[in-house]
Design a protein around this motif. Structure first.
Motif, mmCIF file in Angstrom:
data_model
loop_
_atom_site.group_PDB
_atom_site.id
_atom_site.type_symbol
_atom_site.label_atom_id
_atom_site.label_comp_id
_atom_site.label_asym_id
_atom_site.label_seq_id
_atom_site.Cartn_x
_atom_site.Cartn_y
_atom_site.Cartn_z
ATOM 1 N N THR A 99 -53.057 115.841 50.580
ATOM 2 C CA THR A 99 -52.929 115.903 52.135
ATOM 3 C C THR A 99 -52.111 114.591 52.595
ATOM 4 O O THR A 99 -51.245 115.578 53.431
ATOM 5 C CB THR A 99 -54.506 114.658 52.425
ATOM 6 O OG1 THR A 99 -55.974 115.853 52.226
ATOM 7 C CG2 THR A 99 -54.655 114.832 53.805
ATOM 8 N N ILE A 100 -51.655 113.602 51.517
ATOM 9 C CA ILE A 100 -50.572 113.167 51.968
ATOM 10 C C ILE A 100 -49.050 113.545 52.194
ATOM 11 O O ILE A 100 -48.388 113.533 53.051
ATOM 12 C CB ILE A 100 -50.505 111.206 51.351
ATOM 13 C CG1 ILE A 100 -51.609 110.890 52.126
ATOM 14 C CG2 ILE A 100 -48.653 110.704 51.786
ATOM 15 C CD1 ILE A 100 -52.235 109.553 50.798
ATOM 16 N N ALA A 101 -49.414 114.358 51.269
ATOM 17 C CA ALA A 101 -47.966 114.991 50.553
ATOM 18 C C ALA A 101 -47.613 116.712 51.720
ATOM 19 O O ALA A 101 -46.398 116.712 52.791
ATOM 20 C CB ALA A 101 -47.466 115.717 49.435
ATOM 21 N N GLY A 102 -48.654 116.825 51.957
ATOM 22 C CA GLY A 102 -48.766 117.852 53.128
ATOM 23 C C GLY A 102 -48.823 117.905 54.316
ATOM 24 O O GLY A 102 -48.152 118.384 55.364
ATOM 25 N N GLY A 103 -48.686 116.074 54.950
ATOM 26 C CA GLY A 103 -48.767 116.485 55.918
ATOM 27 C C GLY A 103 -47.202 115.327 56.486
ATOM 28 O O GLY A 103 -47.245 114.395 57.614
ATOM 29 N N THR A 104 -47.060 114.912 55.336
ATOM 30 C CA THR A 104 -45.484 114.257 56.072
ATOM 31 C C THR A 104 -43.921 114.976 55.723
ATOM 32 O O THR A 104 -44.415 116.075 54.331
ATOM 33 C CB THR A 104 -45.659 112.751 55.181
ATOM 34 O OG1 THR A 104 -46.060 113.325 53.540
ATOM 35 C CG2 THR A 104 -47.125 111.899 55.525
ATOM 36 N N CYS A 105 -43.162 114.330 55.421
ATOM 37 C CA CYS A 105 -42.179 115.427 55.242
ATOM 38 C C CYS A 105 -41.576 114.411 53.996
ATOM 39 O O CYS A 105 -40.342 114.423 53.450
ATOM 40 C CB CYS A 105 -41.002 115.544 56.337
ATOM 41 S SG CYS A 105 -41.967 116.265 57.716
ATOM 42 N N THR A 106 -41.780 113.007 53.696
ATOM 43 C CA THR A 106 -40.676 112.031 52.920
ATOM 44 C C THR A 106 -40.970 111.853 50.617
ATOM 45 O O THR A 106 -42.474 112.265 51.480
ATOM 46 C CB THR A 106 -41.402 110.454 53.532
ATOM 47 O OG1 THR A 106 -40.639 110.750 55.080
ATOM 48 C CG2 THR A 106 -40.190 109.585 52.910
ATOM 49 N N PRO A 107 -40.803 112.147 50.669
ATOM 50 C CA PRO A 107 -40.559 112.303 49.520
ATOM 51 C C PRO A 107 -41.715 111.175 48.771
ATOM 52 O O PRO A 107 -41.804 110.312 48.927
ATOM 53 C CB PRO A 107 -39.134 111.653 48.549
ATOM 54 C CG PRO A 107 -38.732 112.621 49.982
ATOM 55 C CD PRO A 107 -38.559 112.015 50.551
ATOM 56 N N LEU A 108 -42.550 111.847 48.126
ATOM 57 C CA LEU A 108 -44.018 111.139 48.015
ATOM 58 C C LEU A 108 -44.016 110.676 46.372
ATOM 59 O O LEU A 108 -44.332 111.023 45.884
ATOM 60 C CB LEU A 108 -45.349 112.206 48.651
ATOM 61 C CG LEU A 108 -46.590 111.421 47.731
ATOM 62 C CD1 LEU A 108 -46.754 109.255 49.354
ATOM 63 C CD2 LEU A 108 -47.410 111.924 48.129
ATOM 64 N N ILE A 109 -43.909 109.287 45.744
ATOM 65 C CA ILE A 109 -44.584 109.091 44.375
ATOM 66 C C ILE A 109 -45.828 108.530 44.454
ATOM 67 O O ILE A 109 -46.036 107.977 45.046
ATOM 68 C CB ILE A 109 -43.311 107.768 44.295
ATOM 69 C CG1 ILE A 109 -42.135 107.827 44.558
ATOM 70 C CG2 ILE A 109 -43.650 107.427 42.672
ATOM 71 C CD1 ILE A 109 -41.268 106.524 44.400
ATOM 72 N N ALA A 110 -46.490 108.844 43.215
ATOM 73 C CA ALA A 110 -47.801 108.831 43.157
ATOM 74 C C ALA A 110 -48.588 108.114 42.352
ATOM 75 O O ALA A 110 -48.208 108.928 41.381
ATOM 76 C CB ALA A 110 -48.618 109.924 43.552
ATOM 77 N N ASP A 111 -48.987 107.261 42.027
ATOM 78 C CA ASP A 111 -49.929 106.457 41.641
ATOM 79 C C ASP A 111 -50.877 107.558 40.731
ATOM 80 O O ASP A 111 -51.954 108.473 41.678
ATOM 81 C CB ASP A 111 -50.859 105.344 41.502
ATOM 82 C CG ASP A 111 -51.467 104.267 40.545
ATOM 83 O OD1 ASP A 111 -50.839 104.888 39.209
ATOM 84 O OD2 ASP A 111 -51.842 103.570 40.863
#
Length: 290
Positions: free
Chosen positions: A68-80
């Motif tokens: 959900t977060i990756a799909g709703g944003t444009c900034t590279p995502l680092i995830a725990d």
């Protein structure tokens, strides 16, 4: 997406990544020009389940929120991704799931299961060989080398900095792209981590106000050899304080008139969540004459 996390790091960018934990935090951070966002396991466990970051959040909880977060944003995502949510087969599926969800870097740690937040006591780590195997499996499981593996060790607190550095070096040899020594306890320790691991892989620092580590400015961390600083609690700490203050004011006064807590009005909330697109769609397809 204009740039990937890998390309930003290759270009020598220093990455400051605020913690995000649901879509209000993610959308606001996404608009502010950060080079990366950090999906915090503590924040997901607390905001989604209302539970401590103590191994209670599941793979399914985390991967769906990452999607959900990756799909709703444009900034590279680092995830725990905690310990990978089980055995080595779970690690493989976790890596594949996070990559498919749009995450650009996955964080795997060497704690025992169930894990605990890295700034709490009584954390225990698995034997080094087992920890290295997790990283080897994670590296092997990814489908693209643009998907980065962050290898975290929690050994500092119980076993000392020497062991933490030894583990980080072993993780680099296992193929980790980013090394994360959790909870150094002084500026000198950050400097030693940077000095001893420089050239092994990209280094990440965790900045948690009132946690076990000192808060160092980005320039200081860069001088120590780090390339990424994550701030997992930056959003959730501020949000909780604002919520408590606003709710307390409403409870005491029976109204929000005169409330001193900064707040978005409905126009800004509508804009943030995309109502302009909804209204434009309705004008084209729903309203008479559209």
């Amino acid at each position: 997406m204009a740039q990937t996390l890998k390309s930003l790091l290759a270009a020598g960018e220093f990455i400051v990544a605020p913690g995000v934990f649901e879509m209000f935090s993610a959308k606001i951070a996404d608009r502010l020009g950060f080079k990366a966002l950090y999906m915090t396991g503590y924040g997901i466990s607390a905001s989604h389940l209302g539970l401590a970051d103590a191994g209670l959040v599941t793979y399914r909880d985390m991967v769906e929120r990452a999607r959900t977060i990756a799909g709703g944003t444009c900034t590279p995502l680092i995830a725990d991704a905690d310990t990978g949510f089980g055995g080595l087969l779970n690690v493989r599926e976790t890596v594949r799931g996070y990559e498919a969800a749009g995450v650009q870097a996955i964080q795997i740690e060497d704690q025992e299961v169930p894990k605990k937040c890295g700034h709490t006591p009584d954390r225990r780590v698995v034997p080094l060989a087992d920890a290295v195997k997790r990283i080897e499996v994670a590296v092997e499981a990814r489908r693209s080398d643009g998907f980065l593996v962050v290898a975290r060790t929690d050994a500092r607190t119980a076993l000392g900095l020497d062991e933490a550095i030894r583990r980080a070096r072993a993780f680099a040899k296992a193929g980790a792209d980013i090394l994360f020594v959790e909870a150094p306890e002084s500026e000198d320790e950050f400097a030693r981590v940077g000095a001893e691991l420089a050239g092994e892989a990209t280094l990440l620092a965790n900045m948690v106000p009132t946690g076990r580590s000192p808060m160092l400015a980005a320039e200081k961390l860069k001088d120590c050899g780090f390339s990424i600083a994550i701030y997992p609690s930056a959003g959730m700490g501020a949000a909780c304080a604002a919520l408590e203050a606003a709710y307390a004011y409403l409870r005491e006064h029976g109204s929000l008139h005169g409330c001193p807590v900064p707040a978005f009005d409905m126009q800004r909330l509508h804009e943030l969540v995309g109502f302009a697109d909804v209204w434009a769609f309705e004008r084209r397809h729903v309203e008479p004459g559209g």
